[in-house]
Design a protein around this motif. Structure first.
Motif, PDB file in Angstrom:
ATOM      1  N   GLN A  29      47.504  39.959  45.753  1.00  0.00           N
ATOM      2  CA  GLN A  29      48.618  40.558  46.489  1.00  0.00           C
ATOM      3  C   GLN A  29      48.564  42.074  46.316  1.00  0.00           C
ATOM      4  O   GLN A  29      48.338  42.581  45.209  1.00  0.00           O
ATOM      5  CB  GLN A  29      49.951  40.015  45.974  1.00  0.00           C
ATOM      6  CG  GLN A  29      51.141  40.545  46.749  1.00  0.00           C
ATOM      7  CD  GLN A  29      52.456  39.954  46.259  1.00  0.00           C
ATOM      8  OE1 GLN A  29      52.526  39.343  45.210  1.00  0.00           O
ATOM      9  NE2 GLN A  29      53.500  40.158  47.038  1.00  0.00           N
ATOM     10  N   ALA A  30      48.755  42.810  47.385  1.00  0.00           N
ATOM     11  CA  ALA A  30      48.709  44.269  47.343  1.00  0.00           C
ATOM     12  C   ALA A  30      49.757  44.803  46.364  1.00  0.00           C
ATOM     13  O   ALA A  30      50.869  44.287  46.266  1.00  0.00           O
ATOM     14  CB  ALA A  30      48.949  44.854  48.721  1.00  0.00           C
ATOM     15  N   ILE A  31      49.361  45.842  45.635  1.00  0.00           N
ATOM     16  CA  ILE A  31      50.280  46.501  44.712  1.00  0.00           C
ATOM     17  C   ILE A  31      51.140  47.482  45.498  1.00  0.00           C
ATOM     18  O   ILE A  31      50.620  48.280  46.272  1.00  0.00           O
ATOM     19  CB  ILE A  31      49.499  47.272  43.622  1.00  0.00           C
ATOM     20  CG1 ILE A  31      48.681  46.309  42.765  1.00  0.00           C
ATOM     21  CG2 ILE A  31      50.441  48.105  42.758  1.00  0.00           C
ATOM     22  CD1 ILE A  31      47.698  47.005  41.847  1.00  0.00           C
ATOM     23  N   GLN A  88      49.842  40.886  41.790  1.00  0.00           N
ATOM     24  CA  GLN A  88      49.486  39.542  41.357  1.00  0.00           C
ATOM     25  C   GLN A  88      49.822  39.370  39.872  1.00  0.00           C
ATOM     26  O   GLN A  88      49.187  39.980  39.014  1.00  0.00           O
ATOM     27  CB  GLN A  88      47.995  39.299  41.587  1.00  0.00           C
ATOM     28  CG  GLN A  88      47.585  37.854  41.508  1.00  0.00           C
ATOM     29  CD  GLN A  88      48.108  37.062  42.680  1.00  0.00           C
ATOM     30  OE1 GLN A  88      48.097  37.525  43.822  1.00  0.00           O
ATOM     31  NE2 GLN A  88      48.580  35.866  42.411  1.00  0.00           N
ATOM     32  N   ASN A  89      50.830  38.553  39.581  1.00  0.00           N
ATOM     33  CA  ASN A  89      51.193  38.287  38.190  1.00  0.00           C
ATOM     34  C   ASN A  89      49.999  37.765  37.412  1.00  0.00           C
ATOM     35  O   ASN A  89      49.183  37.001  37.936  1.00  0.00           O
ATOM     36  CB  ASN A  89      52.334  37.274  38.104  1.00  0.00           C
ATOM     37  CG  ASN A  89      53.683  37.894  38.359  1.00  0.00           C
ATOM     38  OD1 ASN A  89      53.856  39.104  38.249  1.00  0.00           O
ATOM     39  ND2 ASN A  89      54.659  37.073  38.716  1.00  0.00           N
ATOM     40  N   GLY A  90      49.897  38.206  36.155  1.00  0.00           N
ATOM     41  CA  GLY A  90      48.817  37.762  35.286  1.00  0.00           C
ATOM     42  C   GLY A  90      47.559  38.595  35.378  1.00  0.00           C
ATOM     43  O   GLY A  90      46.655  38.444  34.563  1.00  0.00           O
ATOM     44  N   TYR A 188      44.297  47.487  40.338  1.00  0.00           N
ATOM     45  CA  TYR A 188      43.763  46.342  39.615  1.00  0.00           C
ATOM     46  C   TYR A 188      42.560  46.760  38.783  1.00  0.00           C
ATOM     47  O   TYR A 188      41.755  47.577  39.222  1.00  0.00           O
ATOM     48  CB  TYR A 188      43.348  45.227  40.583  1.00  0.00           C
ATOM     49  CG  TYR A 188      44.526  44.485  41.172  1.00  0.00           C
ATOM     50  CD1 TYR A 188      45.299  43.639  40.390  1.00  0.00           C
ATOM     51  CD2 TYR A 188      44.861  44.625  42.510  1.00  0.00           C
ATOM     52  CE1 TYR A 188      46.373  42.951  40.932  1.00  0.00           C
ATOM     53  CE2 TYR A 188      45.939  43.950  43.058  1.00  0.00           C
ATOM     54  CZ  TYR A 188      46.698  43.110  42.273  1.00  0.00           C
ATOM     55  OH  TYR A 188      47.766  42.435  42.792  1.00  0.00           O
ATOM     56  N   ASN A 189      42.443  46.232  37.588  1.00  0.00           N
ATOM     57  CA  ASN A 189      41.334  46.512  36.681  1.00  0.00           C
ATOM     58  C   ASN A 189      40.057  45.933  37.267  1.00  0.00           C
ATOM     59  O   ASN A 189      40.014  44.871  37.774  1.00  0.00           O
ATOM     60  CB  ASN A 189      41.649  45.921  35.308  1.00  0.00           C
ATOM     61  CG  ASN A 189      40.553  46.120  34.321  1.00  0.00           C
ATOM     62  OD1 ASN A 189      39.474  45.589  34.471  1.00  0.00           O
ATOM     63  ND2 ASN A 189      40.842  46.884  33.273  1.00  0.00           N
TER      64      ASN A 189
END
Length: 189
Positions: A29-31, A88-90, A188-189
């Motif tokens: 999901q886009a941040i 995106q959770n997690g 995202y990492n």
């Protein structure tokens, strides 16, 4: 055919090898970011306009403030912050941020905020130094996203008297002409 070499032919074509590749992806999901809170040191008193490196006011991500040298201030201010509204959770997110900002009076006076740091909302006492954004910058910190629980990054920094130019007091802001605010990138990492 070159002398001394024979080509093997199968069905009139050169022999070939065949393989297949699968295609995969991970849709995230886009941040999106929001609920920004601007850093606010409040009122700071000064005893001289000839400032040095000894003249500082540090605002920590937990809102505590410490003044030194020619400056005096309240014990608390308002640390900056930003929320991750969607993502995106997690998943692990990396935080990149400017290491300095410039406040001006809109004319000739300026002073920098240096030593900009960030902290996760669940541990404001553990700060990470900002290293810049884009290009060769390295992430200041990483955290595992949990929207609604662990989704806020707090920001602090130090007003550095050594960077003052034409300092005369009054209202200073990164939003004034010639100012430079704090950019924060979360990816995202």
């Amino acid at each position: 055919v070159m002398a001394g070499f024979d080509l093997l032919r199968f069905g009139g074509d050169l022999m070939a090898a065949t393989t297949n590749l699968d295609v995969t992806t991970n849709f995230l999901q886009a941040i999106t970011l929001g609920n920004e809170v601007n850093m606010d040191f409040g009122d700071i008193e000064y005893t001289t306009t000839t400032l040095t490196a000894a003249d500082t006011v540090t605002l920590s991500p937990d809102n505590s403030m410490v003044a030194a040298g020619a400056f005096s201030s309240a014990a608390t201010g308002t640390a900056g912050s930003v929320d991750v509204l969607t993502g995106q959770n997690g998943e692990t997110l990396d935080v990149f941020c400017d290491a300095t900002a410039t406040m001006t009076d809109g004319a000739s006076g300026s002073i920098d905020v240096t030593n900009i740091v960030v902290a996760a909302e669940d541990n404001l006492a553990v700060t990470s130094a900002c290293n810049g954004v884009g290009g060769a910058a390295t992430a200041a910190m990483s955290f595992v996203l949990n929207v609604g629980t662990l989704d806020t990054i707090a920001v602090g920094g130090t007003i550095d008297g050594a960077t003052a130019a034409s300092f005369a007091g009054g209202a200073y802001s990164t939003a004034s002409a010639g100012g430079d605010n704090i950019q924060i990138d979360i990816v995202y990492n």
